[in-house]
Scaffold this motif. Structure first.
Motif, PDB file in Angstrom:
ATOM      1  N   LEU A  79      -1.815 -28.037 -14.642  1.00  0.00           N
ATOM      2  CA  LEU A  79      -1.724 -27.279 -13.410  1.00  0.00           C
ATOM      3  C   LEU A  79      -2.883 -27.645 -12.491  1.00  0.00           C
ATOM      4  O   LEU A  79      -4.016 -27.808 -12.935  1.00  0.00           O
ATOM      5  N   PHE A 101      -3.267 -19.529  -9.874  1.00  0.00           N
ATOM      6  CA  PHE A 101      -2.239 -19.424 -10.918  1.00  0.00           C
ATOM      7  C   PHE A 101      -1.785 -17.991 -11.173  1.00  0.00           C
ATOM      8  O   PHE A 101      -1.503 -17.608 -12.296  1.00  0.00           O
ATOM      9  N   ALA A 139       3.510 -19.841 -15.420  1.00  0.00           N
ATOM     10  CA  ALA A 139       4.387 -19.888 -14.250  1.00  0.00           C
ATOM     11  C   ALA A 139       5.805 -19.450 -14.600  1.00  0.00           C
ATOM     12  O   ALA A 139       6.350 -19.829 -15.636  1.00  0.00           O
ATOM     13  N   SER A 148       4.204 -21.251  -7.117  1.00  0.00           N
ATOM     14  CA  SER A 148       3.730 -22.618  -6.914  1.00  0.00           C
ATOM     15  C   SER A 148       3.514 -22.936  -5.444  1.00  0.00           C
ATOM     16  O   SER A 148       2.862 -23.925  -5.107  1.00  0.00           O
ATOM     17  N   THR A 171      -1.335 -19.471  -3.056  1.00  0.00           N
ATOM     18  CA  THR A 171      -2.486 -19.153  -3.887  1.00  0.00           C
ATOM     19  C   THR A 171      -3.115 -17.879  -3.349  1.00  0.00           C
ATOM     20  O   THR A 171      -2.739 -17.387  -2.272  1.00  0.00           O
ATOM     21  N   ARG A 200       0.423 -22.611   0.000  1.00  0.00           N
ATOM     22  CA  ARG A 200      -0.233 -23.786  -0.581  1.00  0.00           C
ATOM     23  C   ARG A 200      -0.542 -24.843   0.483  1.00  0.00           C
ATOM     24  O   ARG A 200      -1.608 -25.439   0.481  1.00  0.00           O
TER      25      ARG A 200
END
Length: 211
Positions: A20, A49, A109, A132, A135, A192
């Motif tokens: 990751l 994560f 995840a 994904s 964050t 992201r």
């Protein structure tokens, strides 16, 4: 020899190591340097994560509400721009039929989506893992509200925007979900694709406060 072995190995027996990578990996050094300076009145760190699931559903449907509560540990908040606390999750109100469910710690995840989606059964509802694509960044310090006000149009006075609330907004050109978590501490959910830009412009704004 290794490639030949992999080519002849049955697909079910093959394993691939997955590493990751934080959305803020390109600015990790800049964030670390800021931590080392111990800048007065401001601190920033990434909370990577986290499980983040977008949920759509109808609050008037008992099947949806009950299934949600059984998995998350609380009902979806009905009041606009509020946060409900579950068992290891925060539920952020985004709209009358839309919520972000965010884990309070790093997890595998897709873990929450795998529980929620089947729990909804035939209810008119959906749970989609979007972790994904986002964050979470935490900022803290005596001047964080002043700092945020430089690029965020919300009224951030502590009497108006405090713990238990959340809001969708922008910080300069980055779309964010802003969550007060106590005192002058905030968690910020950022896409992201904007993570690098967001961290750099946040640190630039913080540096200008110290000048």
């Amino acid at each position: 020899m290794l490639n030949e072995t992999m080519d002849t190995m049955p697909l079910a027996e093959r394993t691939v190591a997955v590493r990751l990578e934080s959305p803020c990996v390109s600015v990790a050094g800049v964030i670390k340097a800021q931590e080392g300076r111990g800048q007065k009145g401001f601190a920033m760190r990434e909370l990577p994560f986290r499980d983040l699931v977008n949920v759509r559903g109808d609050l008037s449907d008992p099947a949806f509400v009950d299934a949600f509560a059984q998995v998350v540990g609380c009902q979806p908040p009905a009041q606009p721009n509020t946060v409900a606390r579950g068992n290891g999750y925060d539920v952020l109100w985004l709209g009358p039929d839309e919520w972000f469910v965010r884990s309070n710690a790093a997890v595998q995840a897709g873990e929450l989506e795998a529980k929620l989606a089947p729990a909804f059964g035939e209810a008119y509802a959906a749970a989609v893992d979007v972790g994904s694509g986002y964050t979470v960044v935490e900022i803290d310090g005596a001047r964080t509200r002043e700092l945020l006000s430089r690029g965020c149009p919300l009224d951030l006075h502590p009497r108006l925007f405090k713990e238990g609330q959340c809001a969708q907004s922008v910080f300069f050109k980055a779309s964010i979900v802003l969550i007060p978590t106590g005192g002058d501490r905030f968690e910020i959910v950022v896409r992201r694709s904007f993570a690098d830009y967001f961290c750099r412009i946040m640190l630039d704004a913080a540096a200008s406060l110290a000048s």
